[in-house]
Design a protein around this motif. Sequence first.
Motif, PDB file in Angstrom:
ATOM      1  N   ASP A 201      -2.536  20.160 -13.984  1.00  0.00           N
ATOM      2  CA  ASP A 201      -3.365  20.206 -12.783  1.00  0.00           C
ATOM      3  C   ASP A 201      -2.692  19.316 -11.740  1.00  0.00           C
ATOM      4  OD1 ASP A 201      -5.228  21.689 -14.244  1.00  0.00           O
ATOM      5  OD2 ASP A 201      -6.488  19.943 -14.676  1.00  0.00           O
ATOM      6  N   LEU A 202      -2.770  19.709 -10.469  1.00  0.00           N
ATOM      7  CA  LEU A 202      -2.171  18.937  -9.373  1.00  0.00           C
ATOM      8  C   LEU A 202      -3.252  18.384  -8.460  1.00  0.00           C
ATOM      9  CD1 LEU A 202       0.760  21.269  -8.248  1.00  0.00           C
ATOM     10  CD2 LEU A 202       0.879  19.250  -9.713  1.00  0.00           C
ATOM     11  N   TYR A 203      -3.106  17.106  -8.111  1.00  0.00           N
ATOM     12  CA  TYR A 203      -4.046  16.429  -7.218  1.00  0.00           C
ATOM     13  C   TYR A 203      -3.280  15.730  -6.108  1.00  0.00           C
ATOM     14  CZ  TYR A 203      -7.174  16.931 -11.218  1.00  0.00           C
ATOM     15  OH  TYR A 203      -7.919  17.430 -12.247  1.00  0.00           O
ATOM     16  N   LEU A 204      -3.984  15.463  -5.020  1.00  0.00           N
ATOM     17  CA  LEU A 204      -3.435  14.684  -3.919  1.00  0.00           C
ATOM     18  C   LEU A 204      -4.360  13.490  -3.736  1.00  0.00           C
ATOM     19  CD1 LEU A 204      -1.012  15.064  -2.028  1.00  0.00           C
ATOM     20  CD2 LEU A 204      -2.571  16.017  -0.352  1.00  0.00           C
ATOM     21  N   ASP A 205      -3.817  12.284  -3.938  1.00  0.00           N
ATOM     22  CA  ASP A 205      -4.591  11.048  -3.818  1.00  0.00           C
ATOM     23  C   ASP A 205      -4.276  10.364  -2.497  1.00  0.00           C
ATOM     24  OD1 ASP A 205      -5.722  11.197  -6.469  1.00  0.00           O
ATOM     25  OD2 ASP A 205      -3.797  10.507  -7.258  1.00  0.00           O
ATOM     26  N   ALA A 206      -5.306  10.023  -1.744  1.00  0.00           N
ATOM     27  CA  ALA A 206      -5.114   9.301  -0.481  1.00  0.00           C
ATOM     28  C   ALA A 206      -4.741   7.857  -0.778  1.00  0.00           C
ATOM     29  CB  ALA A 206      -6.377   9.358   0.357  1.00  0.00           C
ATOM     30  N   GLU A 207      -3.805   7.341  -0.005  1.00  0.00           N
ATOM     31  CA  GLU A 207      -3.431   5.931  -0.109  1.00  0.00           C
ATOM     32  C   GLU A 207      -4.454   5.111   0.667  1.00  0.00           C
ATOM     33  OE1 GLU A 207      -0.127   4.178  -1.254  1.00  0.00           O
ATOM     34  OE2 GLU A 207      -0.805   5.743  -2.609  1.00  0.00           O
ATOM     35  N   PRO A 208      -4.943   4.024   0.083  1.00  0.00           N
ATOM     36  CA  PRO A 208      -5.866   3.176   0.851  1.00  0.00           C
ATOM     37  C   PRO A 208      -5.112   2.465   1.971  1.00  0.00           C
ATOM     38  CG  PRO A 208      -5.377   2.195  -1.280  1.00  0.00           C
ATOM     39  CD  PRO A 208      -4.708   3.534  -1.257  1.00  0.00           C
ATOM     40  N   PRO A 209      -5.809   2.144   3.068  1.00  0.00           N
ATOM     41  CA  PRO A 209      -5.135   1.423   4.160  1.00  0.00           C
ATOM     42  C   PRO A 209      -4.723   0.026   3.694  1.00  0.00           C
ATOM     43  CG  PRO A 209      -7.492   1.546   4.546  1.00  0.00           C
ATOM     44  CD  PRO A 209      -7.212   2.384   3.341  1.00  0.00           C
ATOM     45  N   ALA A 210      -3.652  -0.476   4.284  1.00  0.00           N
ATOM     46  CA  ALA A 210      -3.234  -1.845   3.978  1.00  0.00           C
ATOM     47  C   ALA A 210      -4.310  -2.796   4.488  1.00  0.00           C
ATOM     48  CB  ALA A 210      -1.895  -2.142   4.650  1.00  0.00           C
ATOM     49  N   CYS A 211      -4.728  -3.707   3.656  1.00  0.00           N
ATOM     50  CA  CYS A 211      -5.827  -4.601   4.041  1.00  0.00           C
ATOM     51  C   CYS A 211      -5.302  -5.978   4.421  1.00  0.00           C
ATOM     52  CB  CYS A 211      -6.820  -4.728   2.895  1.00  0.00           C
ATOM     53  SG  CYS A 211      -7.811  -3.249   2.672  1.00  0.00           S
ATOM     54  N   VAL A 212      -5.742  -6.421   5.574  1.00  0.00           N
ATOM     55  CA  VAL A 212      -5.489  -7.768   6.036  1.00  0.00           C
ATOM     56  C   VAL A 212      -6.867  -8.364   6.258  1.00  0.00           C
ATOM     57  CG1 VAL A 212      -4.499  -9.152   7.908  1.00  0.00           C
ATOM     58  CG2 VAL A 212      -3.366  -7.040   7.175  1.00  0.00           C
ATOM     59  N   TYR A 213      -7.048  -9.615   5.894  1.00  0.00           N
ATOM     60  CA  TYR A 213      -8.360 -10.236   6.021  1.00  0.00           C
ATOM     61  C   TYR A 213      -8.946  -9.999   7.410  1.00  0.00           C
ATOM     62  CZ  TYR A 213     -12.096 -13.626   5.989  1.00  0.00           C
ATOM     63  OH  TYR A 213     -13.324 -14.218   6.070  1.00  0.00           O
ATOM     64  N   GLY A 214     -10.156  -9.462   7.462  1.00  0.00           N
ATOM     65  CA  GLY A 214     -10.825  -9.208   8.729  1.00  0.00           C
ATOM     66  C   GLY A 214     -10.506  -7.858   9.344  1.00  0.00           C
ATOM     67  N   ASN A 215      -9.605  -7.095   8.729  1.00  0.00           N
ATOM     68  CA  ASN A 215      -9.244  -5.788   9.267  1.00  0.00           C
ATOM     69  C   ASN A 215     -10.369  -4.794   8.978  1.00  0.00           C
ATOM     70  OD1 ASN A 215      -8.184  -3.264   9.838  1.00  0.00           O
ATOM     71  ND2 ASN A 215      -6.273  -3.584   8.734  1.00  0.00           N
ATOM     72  N   PRO A 216     -11.012  -4.220  10.026  1.00  0.00           N
ATOM     73  CA  PRO A 216     -12.105  -3.279   9.778  1.00  0.00           C
ATOM     74  C   PRO A 216     -11.664  -2.016   9.038  1.00  0.00           C
ATOM     75  CG  PRO A 216     -11.661  -3.482  12.139  1.00  0.00           C
ATOM     76  CD  PRO A 216     -10.772  -4.464  11.420  1.00  0.00           C
ATOM     77  N   ALA A 217     -10.373  -1.688   9.055  1.00  0.00           N
ATOM     78  CA  ALA A 217      -9.890  -0.508   8.327  1.00  0.00           C
ATOM     79  C   ALA A 217     -10.124  -0.655   6.824  1.00  0.00           C
ATOM     80  CB  ALA A 217      -8.409  -0.272   8.608  1.00  0.00           C
ATOM     81  N   CYS A 218     -10.239  -1.879   6.344  1.00  0.00           N
ATOM     82  CA  CYS A 218     -10.452  -2.112   4.916  1.00  0.00           C
ATOM     83  C   CYS A 218     -11.835  -1.643   4.467  1.00  0.00           C
ATOM     84  CB  CYS A 218     -10.277  -3.580   4.575  1.00  0.00           C
ATOM     85  SG  CYS A 218      -8.579  -4.126   4.826  1.00  0.00           S
ATOM     86  N   LEU A 219     -12.731  -1.408   5.403  1.00  0.00           N
ATOM     87  CA  LEU A 219     -14.064  -0.931   5.066  1.00  0.00           C
ATOM     88  C   LEU A 219     -14.099   0.576   4.866  1.00  0.00           C
ATOM     89  CD1 LEU A 219     -16.084  -3.102   7.600  1.00  0.00           C
ATOM     90  CD2 LEU A 219     -15.610  -3.587   5.187  1.00  0.00           C
ATOM     91  N   ILE A 220     -12.995   1.243   5.186  1.00  0.00           N
ATOM     92  CA  ILE A 220     -12.925   2.699   5.035  1.00  0.00           C
ATOM     93  C   ILE A 220     -12.867   3.032   3.553  1.00  0.00           C
ATOM     94  CG2 ILE A 220     -11.491   4.740   5.453  1.00  0.00           C
ATOM     95  CD1 ILE A 220     -10.481   3.310   7.994  1.00  0.00           C
ATOM     96  N   THR A 221     -13.711   3.956   3.131  1.00  0.00           N
ATOM     97  CA  THR A 221     -13.637   4.390   1.736  1.00  0.00           C
ATOM     98  C   THR A 221     -12.566   5.466   1.605  1.00  0.00           C
ATOM     99  OG1 THR A 221     -15.614   5.657   2.291  1.00  0.00           O
ATOM    100  CG2 THR A 221     -15.883   3.885   0.746  1.00  0.00           C
TER     101      THR A 221
END
Length: 89
Positions: free
Chosen positions: A7-27
């Motif tokens: 079976d083939l899947y495509l996994d999204a890479e999580p955003p790089a997290c820096v303390y206080g970066n709001p992108a880290c709240l993205i699921t």
Amino acid sequence: SSISKVDLYLDAEPPACVYGNPACLITVPLPYVLDRNIVSGTVYQWIVATDIVNNRIPPGTYRVRVCSAGLTTDCDSSDQPFTVWFPGI
């Protein structure tokens, strides 16, 4: 024993997290299913940026994951991520 189907899947890479970066709240979305029960050792042609039912996959950074058919524990992922993007978006 050899694996006969995958079976083939495509996994999204999580955003790089820096303390206080709001992108880290993205699921990170669940993996996209690209296809199931593909005979191993064959050439597979993927319509880039589409899932198993031809829905468009959003731009982002991903890794391909290959699993023994029907299992999500016997898998291997691509060593490096790649980017899906669309010109003009």
